[in-house]
Design an enzyme around this catalytic site. Structure first.
Site, PDB file in Angstrom:
ATOM      1  N   LYS A 223       0.816  -1.222   0.000  1.00  0.00           N
ATOM      2  CA  LYS A 223       0.000   0.000   0.000  1.00  0.00           C
ATOM      3  C   LYS A 223       0.845   1.265   0.000  1.00  0.00           C
ATOM      4  O   LYS A 223       2.026   1.247   0.351  1.00  0.00           O
ATOM      5  CB  LYS A 223      -0.961  -0.021   1.194  1.00  0.00           C
ATOM      6  CG  LYS A 223      -2.123  -0.985   0.941  1.00  0.00           C
ATOM      7  CD  LYS A 223      -3.232  -0.834   1.947  1.00  0.00           C
ATOM      8  CE  LYS A 223      -4.358  -1.804   1.583  1.00  0.00           C
ATOM      9  NZ  LYS A 223      -5.394  -1.851   2.624  1.00  0.00           N
ATOM     10  N   ARG A 258      -3.664 -10.039   5.164  1.00  0.00           N
ATOM     11  CA  ARG A 258      -4.007 -10.095   3.732  1.00  0.00           C
ATOM     12  C   ARG A 258      -2.803  -9.609   2.926  1.00  0.00           C
ATOM     13  O   ARG A 258      -2.401  -8.448   3.074  1.00  0.00           O
ATOM     14  CB  ARG A 258      -5.236  -9.206   3.501  1.00  0.00           C
ATOM     15  CG  ARG A 258      -5.772  -9.208   2.100  1.00  0.00           C
ATOM     16  CD  ARG A 258      -7.003  -8.313   2.006  1.00  0.00           C
ATOM     17  NE  ARG A 258      -7.558  -8.335   0.671  1.00  0.00           N
ATOM     18  CZ  ARG A 258      -7.158  -7.559  -0.325  1.00  0.00           C
ATOM     19  NH1 ARG A 258      -6.200  -6.663  -0.126  1.00  0.00           N
ATOM     20  NH2 ARG A 258      -7.721  -7.643  -1.519  1.00  0.00           N
TER      21      ARG A 258
HETATM   22  C1  9MG Z   1     -10.029  -5.448  -0.570  1.00  0.00           C
HETATM   23  N1  9MG Z   1      -9.078  -4.850   0.336  1.00  0.00           N
HETATM   24  C2  9MG Z   1      -8.086  -3.973   0.003  1.00  0.00           C
HETATM   25  N2  9MG Z   1      -7.422  -3.613   1.108  1.00  0.00           N
HETATM   26  C3  9MG Z   1      -7.992  -4.261   2.139  1.00  0.00           C
HETATM   27  C4  9MG Z   1      -7.765  -4.302   3.526  1.00  0.00           C
HETATM   28  O1  9MG Z   1      -6.816  -3.565   4.091  1.00  0.00           O
HETATM   29  N3  9MG Z   1      -8.541  -5.088   4.278  1.00  0.00           N
HETATM   30  C5  9MG Z   1      -9.537  -5.822   3.730  1.00  0.00           C
HETATM   31  N4  9MG Z   1     -10.294  -6.591   4.546  1.00  0.00           N
HETATM   32  N5  9MG Z   1      -9.804  -5.824   2.411  1.00  0.00           N
HETATM   33  C6  9MG Z   1      -9.043  -5.052   1.651  1.00  0.00           C
END
Ligand code: 9MG
Length: 276
Positions: A223, A258
């Site tokens: 990010k 994630r």
């Molecule tokens: C789809 N998506 C993109 N960034 C995310 C994040 O930080 N958390 C979750 N749950 N989904 C995300």
């Protein structure tokens, strides 16, 4: 020991789990027509699993600022064939969507264990739909909408506001009959937050889990907050920063992380866990 009821699966949260990101958008698998796209997505899913992913998160709509509009029909056309083919693999499948109509169609096809909703079930009918289904739900905080959310994020106290929001959404789910074991909360790194907001949330993960009353899922992989720290403009060149962020989140109690780069993150977590 904390157990997470994830659709067809019961998962232990004793050690952090890795959620591998499978974006089914044209820019992710851009070589040719839809048959090739499906094949490429399935091959990528197998790679993520071989690298150590515990859950796959399949999404057909990008929520990054400036991403082109995708209709619900197009979003469904992208994700449904992938979900249907992956259902046979006996691995927990998460659907990344904020649209009730997409959730409904995927749930009817019976190929989803977890709904990953960056809008925390705020779309009309989403809460009732998920409550009636045998699936888990990840409720994420965001301020504003993906198009404009990074223009002027504003909080008096980001930890209190994000934690308070997550607690209210969790309570609402419980009131609709969704068992606590089916719930995850997510502070939403980068969704309407400056770098300082994101860092404050990362420091406060243990407090946020207590406030929310649910295990935390976090996503910082590649990010722009990591770009702001490192000066690295290209998201796919932020591997070291992404692994460090995942490890720091795990050390602060995040239960599910994630990530795009499963192999490197898995190795980092293995080293940390070897310390006991
Ligand atoms: C789809 N998506 C993109 N960034 C995310 C994040 O930080 N958390 C979750 N749950 N989904 C995300």
């Amino acid at each position: 020991m904390s157990v997470f009821a994830c659709g067809r699966f019961s998962l232990s949260l004793e050690r952090p789990l890795l959620m591998g990101i499978l974006n089914v958008t044209p820019d992710s698998f851009s070589d040719g027509g839809s048959y090739n796209r499906l094949d490429a997505a399935l091959a990528h899913a197998e790679r993520l699993l071989a690298d150590g992913a515990d859950i796959l998160d399949i999404g057909g709509e990008s929520t990054r600022p400036g991403a082109p509009y995708v209709s619900p029909e197009e979003e469904l056309q992208r994700v449904l064939p992938v979900l249907e083919r992956l259902a046979a693999l006996q691995v927990p499948l998460s659907l990344d969507t904020r649209r009730t109509s997409v959730m409904r169609a995927a749930l009817q096809a019976g190929a989803v264990d977890l709904i990953n909703d960056v809008s925390a079930l705020e779309d009309d009918g989403a809460l009732a739909l998920v409550a009636a289904a045998n699936v888990a739900i990840c409720l994420m905080h965001k301020q504003g909408n993906p198009d404009t959310m990074q223009q002027q994020p504003d909080y008096a106290d980001v930890v209190q506001e994000v934690g308070g929001y997550l607690a209210r959404r969790i309570e609402l789910c419980l009131a609709h009959g969704i068992a606590r074991e089916r719930l995850l909360a997510d502070p939403g790194f980068g969704f309407g937050k400056t770098l300082e907001h994101n860092l404050a949330l990362l420091r406060a993960l243990p407090q946020l889990e207590t406030m929310a009353g649910a295990p935390l899922l976090v996503g910082m992989s590649r990010k722009s907050m990591l770009g702001a720290i490192t000066g690295e403009a290209q998201p796919d060149q932020r591997l070291g920063a992404s692994v460090a962020a995942a490890l720091l989140a795990a050390q602060r109690g995040a239960r599910i992380i994630r990530v795009h780069d499963v192999k490197a993150t898995h190795q980092a977590l293995q080293v940390w866990q070897a310390l006991g």
